[in-house]
Design a protein around this motif. Structure first.
Motif, PDB file in Angstrom:
ATOM      1  N   GLY A  13      38.323 -18.781  51.079  1.00 47.19           N
ATOM      2  CA  GLY A  13      37.328 -19.411  50.218  1.00 47.19           C
ATOM      3  C   GLY A  13      36.949 -18.612  48.994  1.00 47.19           C
ATOM      4  O   GLY A  13      35.911 -18.864  48.379  1.00 47.19           O
ATOM      5  N   LYS A  14      37.805 -17.681  48.548  1.00 48.79           N
ATOM      6  CA  LYS A  14      37.432 -16.840  47.406  1.00 48.79           C
ATOM      7  C   LYS A  14      37.341 -17.649  46.110  1.00 48.79           C
ATOM      8  O   LYS A  14      36.463 -17.387  45.280  1.00 48.79           O
ATOM      9  N   SER A  15      38.226 -18.614  45.906  1.00 49.77           N
ATOM     10  CA  SER A  15      38.171 -19.409  44.668  1.00 49.77           C
ATOM     11  C   SER A  15      36.903 -20.257  44.624  1.00 49.77           C
ATOM     12  O   SER A  15      36.240 -20.361  43.581  1.00 49.77           O
ATOM     13  N   THR A  16      36.552 -20.854  45.747  1.00 44.93           N
ATOM     14  CA  THR A  16      35.314 -21.641  45.809  1.00 44.93           C
ATOM     15  C   THR A  16      34.104 -20.762  45.563  1.00 44.93           C
ATOM     16  O   THR A  16      33.178 -21.137  44.833  1.00 44.93           O
ATOM     17  N   LEU A  17      34.101 -19.557  46.131  1.00 45.69           N
ATOM     18  CA  LEU A  17      32.986 -18.639  45.926  1.00 45.69           C
ATOM     19  C   LEU A  17      32.912 -18.164  44.470  1.00 45.69           C
ATOM     20  O   LEU A  17      31.821 -17.942  43.947  1.00 45.69           O
ATOM     21  N   THR A  18      34.058 -18.022  43.825  1.00 42.34           N
ATOM     22  CA  THR A  18      34.068 -17.661  42.409  1.00 42.34           C
ATOM     23  C   THR A  18      33.351 -18.731  41.591  1.00 42.34           C
ATOM     24  O   THR A  18      32.498 -18.431  40.739  1.00 42.34           O
ATOM     25  N   VAL A  19      33.695 -19.990  41.844  1.00 48.92           N
ATOM     26  CA  VAL A  19      33.062 -21.099  41.109  1.00 48.92           C
ATOM     27  C   VAL A  19      31.575 -21.191  41.444  1.00 48.92           C
ATOM     28  O   VAL A  19      30.735 -21.364  40.549  1.00 48.92           O
ATOM     29  N   MET A  20      31.233 -21.068  42.723  1.00 51.43           N
ATOM     30  CA  MET A  20      29.821 -21.128  43.110  1.00 51.43           C
ATOM     31  C   MET A  20      29.018 -20.029  42.430  1.00 51.43           C
ATOM     32  O   MET A  20      27.896 -20.252  41.972  1.00 51.43           O
ATOM     33  N   SER A  21      29.590 -18.835  42.363  1.00 54.59           N
ATOM     34  CA  SER A  21      28.899 -17.719  41.703  1.00 54.59           C
ATOM     35  C   SER A  21      28.721 -18.000  40.215  1.00 54.59           C
ATOM     36  O   SER A  21      27.658 -17.742  39.639  1.00 54.59           O
ATOM     37  N   GLY A  22      29.785 -18.538  39.587  1.00 54.51           N
ATOM     38  CA  GLY A  22      29.674 -18.897  38.181  1.00 54.51           C
ATOM     39  C   GLY A  22      28.594 -19.928  37.932  1.00 54.51           C
ATOM     40  O   GLY A  22      27.800 -19.813  36.990  1.00 54.51           O
ATOM     41  N   ASN A  23      28.548 -20.951  38.787  1.00 58.04           N
ATOM     42  CA  ASN A  23      27.529 -21.990  38.657  1.00 58.04           C
ATOM     43  C   ASN A  23      26.129 -21.420  38.871  1.00 58.04           C
ATOM     44  O   ASN A  23      25.196 -21.711  38.114  1.00 58.04           O
ATOM     45  N   TYR A  24      25.987 -20.616  39.899  1.00 56.11           N
ATOM     46  CA  TYR A  24      24.670 -20.077  40.235  1.00 56.11           C
ATOM     47  C   TYR A  24      24.154 -19.153  39.122  1.00 56.11           C
ATOM     48  O   TYR A  24      23.017 -19.276  38.673  1.00 56.11           O
ATOM     49  N   LEU A  25      25.010 -18.239  38.668  1.00 53.92           N
ATOM     50  CA  LEU A  25      24.565 -17.274  37.664  1.00 53.92           C
ATOM     51  C   LEU A  25      24.287 -17.932  36.321  1.00 53.92           C
ATOM     52  O   LEU A  25      23.337 -17.563  35.614  1.00 53.92           O
ATOM     53  N   SER A  26      25.095 -18.921  35.951  1.00 58.33           N
ATOM     54  CA  SER A  26      24.906 -19.560  34.646  1.00 58.33           C
ATOM     55  C   SER A  26      23.802 -20.614  34.676  1.00 58.33           C
ATOM     56  O   SER A  26      22.967 -20.670  33.762  1.00 58.33           O
ATOM     57  N   LEU A  27      23.773 -21.438  35.720  1.00 55.64           N
ATOM     58  CA  LEU A  27      22.828 -22.556  35.757  1.00 55.64           C
ATOM     59  C   LEU A  27      21.459 -22.143  36.279  1.00 55.64           C
ATOM     60  O   LEU A  27      20.429 -22.567  35.738  1.00 55.64           O
ATOM     61  N   ALA A  28      21.430 -21.338  37.342  1.00 53.17           N
ATOM     62  CA  ALA A  28      20.147 -20.963  37.940  1.00 53.17           C
ATOM     63  C   ALA A  28      19.552 -19.707  37.306  1.00 53.17           C
ATOM     64  O   ALA A  28      18.334 -19.554  37.264  1.00 53.17           O
ATOM     65  N   LYS A  29      20.414 -18.803  36.807  1.00 54.97           N
ATOM     66  CA  LYS A  29      19.927 -17.533  36.282  1.00 54.97           C
ATOM     67  C   LYS A  29      20.142 -17.372  34.773  1.00 54.97           C
ATOM     68  O   LYS A  29      19.759 -16.339  34.207  1.00 54.97           O
ATOM     69  N   GLN A  30      20.766 -18.355  34.130  1.00 55.77           N
ATOM     70  CA  GLN A  30      21.011 -18.314  32.680  1.00 55.77           C
ATOM     71  C   GLN A  30      21.703 -17.023  32.238  1.00 55.77           C
ATOM     72  O   GLN A  30      21.382 -16.425  31.216  1.00 55.77           O
ATOM     73  N   TRP A  31      22.654 -16.594  33.025  1.00 56.68           N
ATOM     74  CA  TRP A  31      23.413 -15.390  32.705  1.00 56.68           C
ATOM     75  C   TRP A  31      24.744 -15.816  32.077  1.00 56.68           C
ATOM     76  O   TRP A  31      25.437 -16.680  32.631  1.00 56.68           O
ATOM     77  N   PRO A  32      25.145 -15.265  30.923  1.00 56.90           N
ATOM     78  CA  PRO A  32      26.441 -15.614  30.334  1.00 56.90           C
ATOM     79  C   PRO A  32      27.582 -15.273  31.292  1.00 56.90           C
ATOM     80  O   PRO A  32      27.672 -14.141  31.776  1.00 56.90           O
ATOM     81  N   VAL A  33      28.435 -16.244  31.560  1.00 58.45           N
ATOM     82  CA  VAL A  33      29.495 -16.095  32.562  1.00 58.45           C
ATOM     83  C   VAL A  33      30.849 -16.448  31.957  1.00 58.45           C
ATOM     84  O   VAL A  33      30.967 -17.400  31.181  1.00 58.45           O
ATOM     85  N   THR A  34      31.869 -15.675  32.312  1.00 61.68           N
ATOM     86  CA  THR A  34      33.262 -16.039  32.060  1.00 61.68           C
ATOM     87  C   THR A  34      34.033 -15.839  33.348  1.00 61.68           C
ATOM     88  O   THR A  34      33.886 -14.807  34.018  1.00 61.68           O
ATOM     89  N   ILE A  35      34.822 -16.839  33.725  1.00 60.84           N
ATOM     90  CA  ILE A  35      35.677 -16.720  34.909  1.00 60.84           C
ATOM     91  C   ILE A  35      37.118 -16.508  34.453  1.00 60.84           C
ATOM     92  O   ILE A  35      37.622 -17.234  33.593  1.00 60.84           O
ATOM     93  N   ILE A  36      37.772 -15.515  35.044  1.00 54.52           N
ATOM     94  CA  ILE A  36      39.190 -15.279  34.799  1.00 54.52           C
ATOM     95  C   ILE A  36      39.944 -15.645  36.071  1.00 54.52           C
ATOM     96  O   ILE A  36      39.722 -15.050  37.131  1.00 54.52           O
ATOM     97  N   ASP A  37      40.805 -16.634  35.968  1.00 52.07           N
ATOM     98  CA  ASP A  37      41.518 -17.169  37.123  1.00 52.07           C
ATOM     99  C   ASP A  37      42.896 -16.521  37.218  1.00 52.07           C
ATOM    100  O   ASP A  37      43.817 -16.874  36.494  1.00 52.07           O
ATOM    101  N   MET A  38      43.042 -15.563  38.143  1.00 50.22           N
ATOM    102  CA  MET A  38      44.326 -14.890  38.359  1.00 50.22           C
ATOM    103  C   MET A  38      45.032 -15.369  39.619  1.00 50.22           C
ATOM    104  O   MET A  38      46.109 -14.876  39.936  1.00 50.22           O
TER     105      MET A  38
END
Length: 208
Positions: A13-38
């Protein structure tokens, strides 16, 4: 902050957790986020492109990448110290291209399940990444945990993993996790994931 999401064992579930973290940090915490998909399957990038086709406003950018192209990205990432750079790693350890990625990171989030093969893969992954980058903050997430896991197994695994890093409270196996996209999460998941992500990112949010 550069945060890796990885485990040698696939399907944790690492890819799902990556997206969840991106959503949480950007939407709930207003933190600038970039995801790099390797990841070889590029599932995060596919979700991102699908969201754009549907003309949804993306809360962050997803950049498809490979281990070979990371050295070119690295100088750019170094200039974004106040951003959250989340990297979904490929599920392997036998590539020297991982070394600069491991060395660049501040934290690694390692999802796992309470079963023998996943536990062994998790320990191996952690030993390798700590050898390459001894200062990295390792966080383990018990993920997709079913209610029938025996306490004895949980206790033994937690004891061993706690020698390498922090262990968060478990995330349950819920169907709503399959409905996550790169622009939103079901509201029903926020009470479930918020305590876990606060454990992971609280100190980093304070420092940013």
């Amino acid at each position: 902050m550069i945060c890796l999401f990885g485990n040698q064992k696939g399907g944790v579930g690492k890819s799902t957790l990556t997206v969840m973290s991106g959503n949480y940090l950007s939407l709930a915490k207003q933190w600038p986020v970039t995801i790099i998909d390797m990841d070889y399957q590029q599932s995060v990038s596919q979700k991102y492109e699908k969201a754009k086709i549907l003309e949804n406003a993306e809360p962050y950018e997803v950049i498809p990448s490979t281990l070979e192209t990371f050295p070119m990205l690295s100088p750019v990432l170094a200039k974004s110290k106040n951003d959250a750079i989340l990297i979904d790693l490929p599920g392997k350890l036998d590539d020297d291209g991982l070394i600069p990625v491991f060395k660049s990171a501040d934290m690694v989030v390692c999802p796992f399940a309470y079963e023998e093969f996943t536990f062994e893969s998790t320990v191996l992954f952690t030993v390798v990444i700590k050898k390459v980058n001894p200062r990295i903050d390792v966080v383990f997430i018990p993920n997709r945990i079913k209610a029938n896991v025996k306490f004895e197994i949980m206790s033994e695994v937690n004891e061993q993993l706690s020698k390498f890093g922090r262990i968060t409270r478990p995330l349950p196996d819920k169907i709503d996790f399959q409905r996550i996209t790169t622009f939103q999460m079901p509201l029903s998941l926020y009470p479930v994931i918020a305590p876990v992500f606060e454990e992971i990112f609280a100190d980093r949010l304070w420092k940013k």
